[in-house]
Scaffold this motif. Structure first.
Motif, PDB file in Angstrom:
ATOM      1  N   ASN A  88      53.210  60.844  35.632  1.00 18.26           N
ATOM      2  CA  ASN A  88      52.198  59.943  35.088  1.00 18.26           C
ATOM      3  C   ASN A  88      51.547  60.459  33.816  1.00 18.26           C
ATOM      4  O   ASN A  88      51.013  59.667  33.033  1.00 18.26           O
ATOM      5  N   GLY A  90      50.459  61.357  30.223  1.00 19.88           N
ATOM      6  CA  GLY A  90      50.848  60.695  28.985  1.00 19.88           C
ATOM      7  C   GLY A  90      50.002  61.128  27.807  1.00 19.88           C
ATOM      8  O   GLY A  90      48.877  61.609  27.967  1.00 19.88           O
ATOM      9  N   HIS A  92      49.057  59.785  23.631  1.00 17.04           N
ATOM     10  CA  HIS A  92      49.211  58.699  22.654  1.00 17.04           C
ATOM     11  C   HIS A  92      48.298  58.971  21.461  1.00 17.04           C
ATOM     12  O   HIS A  92      47.074  58.972  21.610  1.00 17.04           O
ATOM     13  N   MET A 108      53.848  63.764  21.673  1.00 17.41           N
ATOM     14  CA  MET A 108      54.071  62.547  22.455  1.00 17.41           C
ATOM     15  C   MET A 108      55.448  62.565  23.105  1.00 17.41           C
ATOM     16  O   MET A 108      55.598  62.198  24.273  1.00 17.41           O
ATOM     17  N   ASN A 112      55.486  62.636  27.122  1.00 16.47           N
ATOM     18  CA  ASN A 112      55.854  61.335  27.682  1.00 16.47           C
ATOM     19  C   ASN A 112      57.303  61.237  28.131  1.00 16.47           C
ATOM     20  O   ASN A 112      57.623  60.420  28.988  1.00 16.47           O
ATOM     21  N   ASN A 136      58.355  57.097  37.740  1.00 11.15           N
ATOM     22  CA  ASN A 136      57.912  57.379  36.379  1.00 11.15           C
ATOM     23  C   ASN A 136      57.011  56.255  35.893  1.00 11.15           C
ATOM     24  O   ASN A 136      57.298  55.077  36.128  1.00 11.15           O
ATOM     25  N   ALA A 138      55.882  54.207  32.939  1.00 17.49           N
ATOM     26  CA  ALA A 138      56.225  53.824  31.572  1.00 17.49           C
ATOM     27  C   ALA A 138      55.190  52.821  31.069  1.00 17.49           C
ATOM     28  O   ALA A 138      53.987  53.027  31.248  1.00 17.49           O
ATOM     29  N   SER A 139      55.634  51.734  30.463  1.00 17.44           N
ATOM     30  CA  SER A 139      54.704  50.796  29.835  1.00 17.44           C
ATOM     31  C   SER A 139      55.485  49.572  29.386  1.00 17.44           C
ATOM     32  O   SER A 139      56.705  49.646  29.161  1.00 17.44           O
ATOM     33  N   TYR A 152      55.192  56.349  20.542  1.00 18.37           N
ATOM     34  CA  TYR A 152      54.817  56.074  21.929  1.00 18.37           C
ATOM     35  C   TYR A 152      55.789  55.079  22.545  1.00 18.37           C
ATOM     36  O   TYR A 152      56.296  55.279  23.652  1.00 18.37           O
ATOM     37  N   THR A 155      59.102  56.666  23.323  1.00 17.09           N
ATOM     38  CA  THR A 155      59.111  57.526  24.519  1.00 17.09           C
ATOM     39  C   THR A 155      59.174  56.695  25.793  1.00 17.09           C
ATOM     40  O   THR A 155      59.827  57.084  26.763  1.00 17.09           O
ATOM     41  N   LYS A 156      58.510  55.551  25.795  1.00 16.42           N
ATOM     42  CA  LYS A 156      58.513  54.710  26.991  1.00 16.42           C
ATOM     43  C   LYS A 156      59.843  53.976  27.148  1.00 16.42           C
ATOM     44  O   LYS A 156      60.311  53.755  28.268  1.00 16.42           O
ATOM     45  N   LEU A 159      61.931  56.686  28.646  1.00 12.38           N
ATOM     46  CA  LEU A 159      61.603  56.959  30.043  1.00 12.38           C
ATOM     47  C   LEU A 159      62.171  55.879  30.960  1.00 12.38           C
ATOM     48  O   LEU A 159      62.658  56.176  32.055  1.00 12.38           O
TER      49      LEU A 159
END
Length: 272
Positions: A88, A90, A92, A108, A112, A136, A138-139, A152, A155-156, A159
């Motif tokens: 979790n 992170g 940014h 980052m 991340n 994981n 992510a977003s 950012y 990276t998501k 992931l």
């Protein structure tokens, strides 16, 4: 008590989503290993859970592989094994790439993406021994390229790709891998930096840390590969990724919607 006596490592556990996740697994009977950079807020969060026999706090920089190795060793020494991992933590640094320092961009990537990959690799033998899970965080930024947050977003994206690929590698084994992809969350990660948050981000429905923790628990329980919030935003993000022209056409409308939401949030928090 689905996770009674299971040992769950949670990074970024001193506040926000990580803390809410630790509380949820603790209520489910799990031993929780709470990890963050600073020990004091970790200990405060752990103390609020009660039952110190089922908690372990470890101050660690997840960007440091040696610190991750120590975390795994300390967990096994204390509880005898590992039953789950929630990546979790992170980082940014907001703004276009041209406005950020190379070290910030690299950090980052380290926090991340590289750290979840490394830590997943380290815990995997223990998860195979116990039958466990990795979730994981992510977003929605990992579903559509987000200018103003390029690194950012990258990276998501990475992931999510790692999570899906690893889930395939482990299909048919006793280890599951999942990813949760929320939009904006009502935590300090967004709210303490409201003026710097890209307006388009706030065009999506805001969820709570507890909402995301419930998504994490659900994935750990039923092994679903991905959960997203809001579902409508996730579908829109996927469509915008597949049809870049549509994304450019929608962007002014979404930016305007997010700017209005930001103004409401400022007023609600007494910020004018």
């Amino acid at each position: 008590m689905r996770f009674r006596d299971r040992t769950i490592i949670i990074t970024g556990a001193s506040l926000g989503v990580g803390r809410a996740t630790a509380e949820l697994f603790h209520r489910e009977g799990a031993n929780v290993v709470m990890v963050a950079r600073r020990l004091e807020p970790l200990e405060q969060a752990a103390a609020a859970l009660g039952d110190g026999d089922r908690t372990l706090t470890i101050a660690a920089d997840v960007a440091d592989n040696e610190a991750l190795a120590h975390l795994v060793r300390a967990t096994v020494e204390r509880f005898g094994g590992i039953g789950g991992l929630v990546n979790n933590a992170g980082a940014h640094f907001r703004g276009p790439v041209a406005t950020r320092e190379p070290d910030e961009l690299s950090l980052m990537v380290d926090v991340n993406l590289r750290a979840p990959i490394a830590l997943s690799s380290m815990v995997l033998p223990h998860l195979r021994a116990s039958g466990g899970f990795i979730v994981n965080v992510a977003s929605l930024a990992g579903k559509v390229p987000l200018d103003g947050a390029a690194t950012y977003s990258a990276t998501k994206f990475g992931l999510r790709a790692f999570s899906y690929a690893m889930a395939e590698e482990l299909r048919g084994t006793n280890v599951s891998v999942s990813v949760v992809s929320p939009g904006p969350i009502d935590t300090g990660f967004i709210m303490d930096e409201l003026d710097e948050v890209e307006d388009i981000v706030l065009s999506q429905e805001i969820c709570s840390a507890e909402d995301v923790a419930q998504m994490i628990l659900a994935c750990a329980s039923d092994q679903r590969v991905e959960r997203e919030f809001p579902v409508s935003g996730a579908k829109l993000a996927t469509l915008a990724y597949l049809v870049p022209g549509l994304r450019r056409w929608l962007k002014p409308r979404l930016v305007a919607k997010g700017a209005a939401q930001k103004a409401r949030l400022r007023r609600d928090r007494g910020g004018g």
